[in-house]
Write an enzyme that holds these catalytic residues in place. Structure first.
Site, mmCIF file in Angstrom:
data_model
loop_
_atom_site.group_PDB
_atom_site.id
_atom_site.type_symbol
_atom_site.label_atom_id
_atom_site.label_comp_id
_atom_site.label_asym_id
_atom_site.label_seq_id
_atom_site.Cartn_x
_atom_site.Cartn_y
_atom_site.Cartn_z
ATOM 1 N N CYS A 380 0.828 -1.195 0.000
ATOM 2 C CA CYS A 380 0.000 0.000 0.000
ATOM 3 C C CYS A 380 0.872 1.258 0.000
ATOM 4 O O CYS A 380 1.455 1.588 -1.015
ATOM 5 C CB CYS A 380 -0.985 -0.048 1.173
ATOM 6 S SG CYS A 380 -2.495 0.867 0.815
ATOM 7 N N HIS A 514 -3.541 -5.217 0.643
ATOM 8 C CA HIS A 514 -2.942 -5.730 1.888
ATOM 9 C C HIS A 514 -2.974 -7.259 1.918
ATOM 10 O O HIS A 514 -3.888 -7.858 2.491
ATOM 11 C CB HIS A 514 -3.696 -5.179 3.095
ATOM 12 C CG HIS A 514 -3.459 -3.722 3.307
ATOM 13 N ND1 HIS A 514 -2.410 -3.239 4.056
ATOM 14 C CD2 HIS A 514 -4.117 -2.639 2.841
ATOM 15 C CE1 HIS A 514 -2.436 -1.922 4.054
ATOM 16 N NE2 HIS A 514 -3.465 -1.530 3.323
ATOM 17 N N GLU A 516 -1.316 -9.246 3.630
ATOM 18 C CA GLU A 516 -1.120 -9.812 4.974
ATOM 19 C C GLU A 516 -2.437 -10.195 5.625
ATOM 20 O O GLU A 516 -2.481 -11.058 6.501
ATOM 21 C CB GLU A 516 -0.335 -8.836 5.862
ATOM 22 C CG GLU A 516 -1.059 -7.565 6.314
ATOM 23 C CD GLU A 516 -1.010 -6.411 5.316
ATOM 24 O OE1 GLU A 516 -0.798 -6.673 4.108
ATOM 25 O OE2 GLU A 516 -1.203 -5.253 5.732
HETATM 26 N N1 GLN Z 1 -2.049 6.631 2.915
HETATM 27 C C1 GLN Z 1 -2.166 5.857 1.724
HETATM 28 C C2 GLN Z 1 -3.539 5.974 1.097
HETATM 29 O O1 GLN Z 1 -4.484 6.334 1.717
HETATM 30 C C3 GLN Z 1 -1.807 4.407 1.963
HETATM 31 C C4 GLN Z 1 -2.791 3.704 2.821
HETATM 32 C C5 GLN Z 1 -2.274 2.397 3.342
HETATM 33 O O2 GLN Z 1 -1.061 2.135 3.341
HETATM 34 N N2 GLN Z 1 -3.146 1.551 3.816
HETATM 35 O O3 GLN Z 1 -3.689 5.664 -0.050
#
Ligand code: GLN
Length: 542
Positions: A380, A514, A516
């Site tokens: 992310c 994600h 994970e």
């Molecule tokens: N801050 C970033 C976004 O909102 C990444 C979010 C995250 O890593 N879950 O896109």
């Protein structure tokens, strides 16, 4: 007929109620029963999505896009049953529902009260969205005695009455602290905690007693006598070396037998713990070790990266190694040389994150990984920072940045204002509320054949969970690909970059989702299996 097991906690917080619930779920499942787990959280936030990870730990995202408590992650990792939006509720959510009904006039002029209106809403929640589960385990957050937990305890007390003891069971998790000067495990805090439960009308059926050493028979009898619980239902829950040993240790203490006995189930299917024995064996006797640096921002509370740490452990299980995690606060790279910290690690992982603090440090970590050919997994935010790094240092876009950090002339990463969810167009505005408005939950991603991502997944179509507000700006794709970065995974409409990789590197992947969240000890996620494997190979070189 679904039976309900309510799990409360007493004496102190952090006894691992979530884990205990998950392990009991796994244990019942290993006897062939269909289980689900739910959590009732007494705090006032509508969900944990707006809470700082360093206060509340990780926000766990479900396939259906709910931002939930991290205990749901334990539930999924232990049972493999995907959690749903209907598996976590908070006081804030319950009150929002009740107040919305009040405003609509649904209470027909009545006075709206905690009992029965709030407790009814809690009961409705507990009883809703149930398939044909044999057991629904319901964990109540917090510790008995908390003011905010009272409506929840009252609601489950009522359910106990309404459904009867053949369909409900109350398990209370407590602590027997060891007092060195007395040389004894003490039962008094447990007695007090059970009294507290009794004062709200709940007599626990079974006590799970955490202790750091064997509980002598005398103490066990004393707990039984003073707490009005059969001796066999005072179950020791001793510390174990890995959390994945808990289902086995509970079985050895006959927790499953006593639970089934409570429900009058005599001819239960035989237990099959082979899956847990395999995991325990791998964790206890790995053949090697590899160090992975996690360059993050919330390193002061490791619960903020709960699923991530578990998924890396799973990658280790798959490769039969122990994965040692080196948690590094990204900000150190803003002042110090990254090489000092990263030279000797097997792999570098930059996890999800929010906000500008530490971002330049994460960019440095990605740069180090790329230039020094260290395996890199960016998740992310970690993917977004790797793209900014590639833009600046491979494509020469020196001002590359994210609009998350303020206005920029080169928005390599920008706010998402619309995207497709299935066939529905979702729209967002920069000034929207923060709660529940990100791109959340499972979305499909199409993977380009012949790429590293394709090799890792062995598939061209995957579903992964998302939680982000910003996206890699597709308008820069040609320049980035021209400079050597490859967009190997895209949303089905081809507009949202989901996976990037660097073909001129042994193992460099950034993912917008994600992974994970979906990894399990008995089914490690392919990205973590492959990343740990690459890290082992790199370790042999350094
Ligand atoms: N801050 C970033 C976004 O909102 C990444 C979010 C995250 O890593 N879950 O896109």
């Amino acid at each position: 007929m679904t039976r309900f097991i309510f799990i409360t906690g007493g004496v102190v917080s952090s006894l691992g109620k979530g884990l205990a619930s998950a392990a009991l779920g796994a244990l019942l499942q290993s006897r062939g029963y269909k289980v689900r787990l739910r959590k009732l959280d007494p705090y006032l936030n509508v969900d944990p999505g707006t809470m700082s990870p360093t206060q509340h730990g990780e926000v766990y995202v479900t396939d259906d896009g709910a931002e939930t408590d991290l205990d749901l992650g334990h539930y999924e990792r232990f049972t493999g049953v995907p959690s749903r939006r209907s598996d976590n509720v908070t006081t804030g959510k319950i009150y929002s529902t009740v107040l919305a009904k009040e405003r609509r006039g649904d209470y027909l002029g009545g006075t709206v009260q905690v009992i029965p209106h709030v407790t009814d809403a809690i009961k409705t929640f507990v009883l809703s969205d149930i398939d044909d589960e044999d057991f629904m385990l319901v964990e109540i957050g917090g510790t008995v005695g908390d003011i905010e937990g009272l409506p929840f305890l009252e609601a489950i007390r009522q359910l106990g009455n309404e459904l009867g003891s053949q369909r409900t069971m109350f398990i209370h998790l407590t602590l027997l602290p060891y007092i060195p000067t007395a040389g004894e495990l003490k039962t008094k805090p447990t007695q007090h905690s059970v009294k507290e439960l009794l004062s709200v009308g709940i007599q626990p059926d079974l006590l799970l007693c955490r202790a750091d050493r064997q509980i002598p028979d005398g103490e066990r009898r004393k707990v039984a006598l003073f707490c009005n619980v059969p001796y066999e239902n005072v179950i020791p829950a001793l510390d174990v070396s890995t959390i994945y040993e808990v289902p086995i240790s509970y079985h050895e203490e006959k927790l499953d037998v006593q639970v089934l006995k409570h429900f009058g189930i005599e001819a239960a299917p035989k237990v099959d713990l082979s899956r847990w024995e395999f995991v325990r064996g791998r964790v206890a006797k790995p053949e090697g070790e590899v160090t992975i640096a996690v360059v993050g921002k919330y390193t002061s509370l490791l619960d903020s990266y709960k699923s991530l740490a578990e998924a890396l452990t799973h990658g280790g299980i798959a490769n039969n190694v122990k994965v040692k995690l080196d948690w590094i606060d990204a900000q150190v790279f803003e002042k110090e040389d990254a090489a000092y910290y990263l030279e000797n690690v097997g792999g570098i992982l930059v996890p999800g994150g929010f906000g500008e603090r530490g971002a330049e440090g994460k960019i440095k970590a990605a740069q180090f990984a790329r230039e020094r050919k260290v395996p890199y997994l960016g998740i992310c935010f970690g993917m977004q920072m790797a793209v900014i790094e590639a833009a600046r240092n491979m494509a020469g876009i020196t001002g590359a940045s994210s609009t998350e950090f303020g206005p920029t002339k080169e928005p390599l990463v920008g706010i998402m204002t619309e995207w497709l969810q299935g066939n529905t167009l979702v729209r967002r505005h920069a000034n929207d509320d923060l709660g529940g408005t990100m791109r959340l939950g499972a979305y499909e991603c199409h993977i380009k054949p012949g790429t590293l991502a394709h090799e890792v997944y062995g598939s061209e179509r995957i579903m992964e969970r998302h939680r982000h507000r910003y996206e890699v700006n597709i308008n820069y794709r040609d320049r980035l690909e021209g400079a050597g970065l490859l967009f190997s995974g895209m949303s089905p409409d081809g507009l949202l970059p989901e996976i990037v990789e660097n073909p001129d590197h042994p193992w460099f992947i950034g993912v917008q989702f994600h992974p994970e969240l979906k990894s399990k000890p008995f089914e490690p996620h392919p990205l973590f299996t492959a990343f740990v494997k690459a890290s082992i190979e790199h370790s042999r070189l350094v």
